[in-house]
Design an enzyme around this catalytic site. Structure first.
Site, PDB file in Angstrom:
ATOM      1  CE1 TYR A 355     125.326  17.690  12.304  1.00 25.93           C
ATOM      2  CE2 TYR A 355     124.145  19.771  12.373  1.00 25.93           C
ATOM      3  CZ  TYR A 355     124.820  18.810  11.658  1.00 25.93           C
ATOM      4  OH  TYR A 355     124.996  18.956  10.307  1.00 25.93           O
ATOM      5  CD  GLU A 430     122.313  42.965   0.631  1.00 24.82           C
ATOM      6  OE1 GLU A 430     122.188  44.163   0.291  1.00 24.82           O
ATOM      7  OE2 GLU A 430     122.416  42.023  -0.185  1.00 24.82           O
TER       8      GLU A 430
END
Ligand SMILES: [Zn+2]
Ligand SMILES: [Zn+2]
Length: 453
Positions: A355, A430
């Site tokens: 990458y 969350e």
């Protein structure tokens, strides 16, 4: 001069949070961000309200995806969920891009630029150890073996966030001055056989064609920050990541008579040490740092036999494309010339699936920093670069990009001690999902608004 940083070690995407008071206040993060661009002002409260209204839906999507994680290029269920949702919202949806990727566009009611937003969809071969009602029990085939599968890098959250962004922005489509292009990407965590997938394959399969985006935004949930943290940085934020192998050939002989052969272990050891001096002696360390690690070194079968060969492998992390190429070249020269001096041979092989460094476009980052500072519930912070890698880099090479890091460790917990991304105990608060939805929604709308004449 001496800026104070708070470095923190991290395994997967080892972010070093850099709270640099000088830079933060003087250059990029003014204490009161400038007002919302005029064309975005009417949409600002709508994003706040509508993102909150769908928060539970985003959490439910994330739990569903978390319970059904899929490895790279196997994200069929996830992609189907995404595609069905986007079609319902009126997006123009293209499926099967780079195997399982989904590319979707939605044209706003007013003319303006095309903005691309990216979420990666794949999970990891990790056995979940978090005690959650929706913990993963999934298994799949990976590299010819059955493995446990877990969303241990937060990509379940990235998918749910972008589905949420799609819903928020679709709800204000008529007022939106531009087009959004969503990229749901497979295989960010690489493929087992070194095959090229993910963002590079999406680009070769036309993900940025018709329409071509002007900019691309992406994010990553990170346990190294608390919920609310929105980490950003102009220039390189994540490292280029290249895996390499080195084969050293000598000639076998008895351990008591080394002059009768060529010892590849001694040559290999000199190569390892030579590699370390490339960075310390041959590159300008004031430009960008780099990391070169030899992680495996295998040779021999018995204590008194000098073997024929040594096989090594390792990883190179860099932040600048020219430095990346220079270090690769010097590694090859160091290995072959060191081996030659010892009478042997050596070759370095770089894997094709490496990458590039993830580089945030400096002008785009400066332009969008006020948007990040205005995110309700968020706290924008300048972060230092991380030695982790991401294939968002290739999208950001194609058009100017901005990649931000979203803290996901619950408030009150010490993020420095949180289980890192890729851990079987990686945990996402969350509440960070809402921050993610707002971040991408505001970046999109503000960018479009700033392009208005
Ligand atoms: Zn990862
Ligand atoms: Zn990741």
């Amino acid at each position: 001069m001496p800026h104070r940083f708070r470095p923190r070690a991290h395994l997967c995407l080892p972010v070093v949070l850099a709270v640099c008071a000088l830079c933060a206040t003087a250059q990029v993060a003014p204490s009161a961000p400038p007002p919302v661009p005029a064309a975005a002002a009417p949409l600002y409260p709508l994003i706040t309200e509508r993102s909150k209204a769908i928060e539970q839906k985003v959490i439910d999507w994330r739990r569903d995806i978390h319970q059904h994680p899929e490895l790279g290029n196997q994200e069929k269920r996830t992609a189907a969920l995404v595609a069905a949702h986007l079609k319902k919202l009126g997006f123009d949806v293209r499926e099967g891009v780079a195997v399982t990727g989904v590319v979707a566009t939605l044209k706003g009611g007013k003319p303006g630029p095309v903005v691309a937003l990216r979420a990666d969809m794949d999970a990891l071969p990790v056995k979940e150890q978090v005690d959650l009602p929706f913990a993963s029990k999934a298994k799949a085939m990976w590299d010819g073996k059955e493995v446990d599968v877990m969303h241990a890098c937060g990509h379940d959250g990235h998918v749910a966030i972008l589905m949420g962004v799609a819903e928020v922005l679709a709800s204000m489509k008529d007022q939106m001055p531009g087009t959004i292009k969503l990229l749901f990407q497979p295989a960010e965590e690489k493929l087992p056989n070194g095959e090229i997938g993910g963002s590079r394959r999406m680009l070769t399969e036309g993900a940025f064609n018709a329409p071509k985006p002007e900019v691309v935004f992406g994010l990553h949930l990170m346990s190294v920050g608390n919920t609310g943290m929105i980490g950003y940085k102009p220039g390189p934020i994540l490292a280029g990541s290249d895996a390499f192998k080195v084969d050293v050939k000598g000639r076998q002989t008895h351990g008591s008579q080394p002059w009768g052969g060529i010892d590849p272990i001694v040559i290999g050891s000199q190569i390892v040490m030579g590699f370390q001096t490339i960075e310390s002696r041959q590159v300008n360390v004031t430009k960008e740092p780099s990391v070169l690690t030899v992680g495996t070194f295998n040779a021999g079968t018995r204590y008194n036999i000098i073997p024929d060969e040594v096989k090594m492998s390792g990883t190179l992390r860099t932040y600048d494309e020219d430095m990346r190429k220079f270090i690769m070249k010097r590694m090859e020269e160091t290995a072959s010339l060191t081996a030659q001096a010892g009478g042997g041979t050596a070759h370095v092989h770089f894997e094709a699936d490496g990458y590039a460094p993830t580089v945030n476009d400096a002008a785009l980052t400066e332009k969008m920093a006020p948007s990040l500072q205005r995110i309700p519930g968020g706290k924008a912070e300048l972060v230092q670069k991380s030695t982790g890698g991401e294939d968002f880099s290739f999208f950001a090479q194609a058009v100017p990009g901005l990649f931000v890091l979203i803290g996901s460790t619950p408030p009150g917990k010490d993020a420095a001690k949180a289980e890192p991304n890729h851990s079987p105990r990686f945990f996402v608060d969350e509440a960070s999902l809402l921050i993610g939805v707002r971040t991408l929604s505001h970046l999109t709308v503000d960018y479009m608004a700033m392009a208005q004449k």
